[in-house]
Design an enzyme around this catalytic site. Structure first.
Site, PDB file in Angstrom:
ATOM      1  N   ASP A 256     -36.908   9.487  33.964  1.00 40.76           N
ATOM      2  CA  ASP A 256     -35.826   9.710  34.919  1.00 40.76           C
ATOM      3  C   ASP A 256     -34.800   8.581  34.803  1.00 40.76           C
ATOM      4  OD1 ASP A 256     -37.226  11.893  35.839  1.00 40.76           O
ATOM      5  OD2 ASP A 256     -38.129  10.809  37.520  1.00 40.76           O
TER       6      ASP A 256
HETATM    7  N1  URA Z   1     -42.792  10.849  36.294  1.00 44.52           N
HETATM    8  C1  URA Z   1     -41.692  10.753  37.079  1.00 44.52           C
HETATM    9  O1  URA Z   1     -41.708  11.145  38.232  1.00 44.52           O
HETATM   10  N2  URA Z   1     -40.589  10.213  36.532  1.00 44.52           N
HETATM   11  C2  URA Z   1     -40.526   9.728  35.285  1.00 44.52           C
HETATM   12  O2  URA Z   1     -39.485   9.224  34.855  1.00 44.52           O
HETATM   13  C3  URA Z   1     -41.678   9.833  34.493  1.00 44.52           C
HETATM   14  C4  URA Z   1     -42.798  10.400  35.015  1.00 44.52           C
END
Ligand code: URA
Length: 279
Positions: A132
């Site tokens: 993310d």
């Molecule tokens: N899980 C999440 O919620 N975000 C990420 O960036 C990676 C795994």
């Protein structure tokens, strides 16, 4: 009642001329995969008449390159079997994790690519999965699309270790559902390995990687994540890489810590260095 017009008979399926054979790459992509030069530069070089296949100058970048063809750039041979190269990159917060190098504005590629030395810049790099925009930590890049599939497939069971800083107070009871394989709106999550490091820090190790999975799992037990960091993929850790920095993994690390044995190791088949590597 008017009769429906009859459909013309279906034409027989076209014979697949590559059946049972290795499919040829197209010319610009073959040059990029081999690390001779990035794909855009390869297209320009081909147009300029600098590239030959089996001794014939070819000016169309989509020309197929048969598996046993001899490719030359400026008269120098290019070895077509590229080594598998893997970069460990420490993703900073605030940059997008795009898997396609083309969409470069505000993405990890914008941070990574300008740092690469010439001998690495000539490859086409793929991000291995996504994080993310606000997640920090280990993101791998590779020139080998089979390695991307190996690392991201849930079948491989390659563990990814995250550390979340959570609002609210974490304890063993709260995190228990994550260990059991909790339901999520896109299907049950596999049981995760979870460690409560302190009341606001939870370590979660997954062997799958669905959209926002860690945040959703923690959110579902009343521990919304304030920050998320990926510490490890397989046994490769982000270690002391500075944010935005990268390092090239060794062949042994790729084999033993990512459990990947798919393509040639870097030392066994380094590309014949074409003098045109000026990316
Ligand atoms: N899980 C999440 O919620 N975000 C990420 O960036 C990676 C795994």
């Amino acid at each position: 009642m008017p009769r429906k017009p009859e459909r013309p008979p279906k034409s027989p399926p076209r014979p697949n001329r590559w059946e049972g054979k290795e499919k040829p790459d197209w010319l610009s992509r073959a040059l990029a995969r081999a690390g001779a030069m990035p794909q855009k530069e390869a297209e320009a070089a081909i147009k300029a008449g600098r590239v030959s296949i089996n001794g014939h100058v070819v000016k169309t970048h989509l020309s197929p390159v048969p598996p046993d063809a001899v490719l030359k750039v400026d008269g120098l041979p290019v070895r077509k079997v590229a080594p598998t190269l893997v970069l460990a990159f420490h993703k900073p917060a605030g940059v997008l994790s795009s898997t396609a190098r083309q969409h470069r504005t505000g993405t990890v590629f914008e941070v990574l690519l300008p740092q690469l030395p010439t001998e690495l810049a000539s490859y086409t790099w793929h991000a291995v999965g996504r994080l993310d925009v606000d997640t920090t930590g280990l993101l791998l890049f590779t020139n080998d699309d089979k390695l991307v599939a190996h690392c991201t497939s849930p079948e491989t069971l390659l563990p990814k270790r995250y550390v979340a800083t959570v609002f609210s107070t974490a304890d063993e009871e709260r995190v228990a559902p994550l260990r059991e394989g909790m339901p999520l709106d896109d299907g049950p999550a596999r049981p995760a390995v979870v460690r409560v490091r302190d009341e606001h820090t939870v370590e979660v190790t997954l062997t799958e990687g669905r959209h926002h999975q860690v945040k959703r799992m923690l959110g579902a037990v009343g521990l919304p994540a304030r920050a998320l960091h990926r510490e490890a993929v397989g046994e490769i850790t982000v270690g002391d890489l500075p944010e935005g920095g990268f390092r090239l993994l060794t062949d042994a690390e790729v084999r033993e810590k990512l459990h990947y044995t798919g393509r040639a190791p870097a030392t066994a088949a380094s590309p014949t260095a074409p003098e045109t590597e000026d990316a």
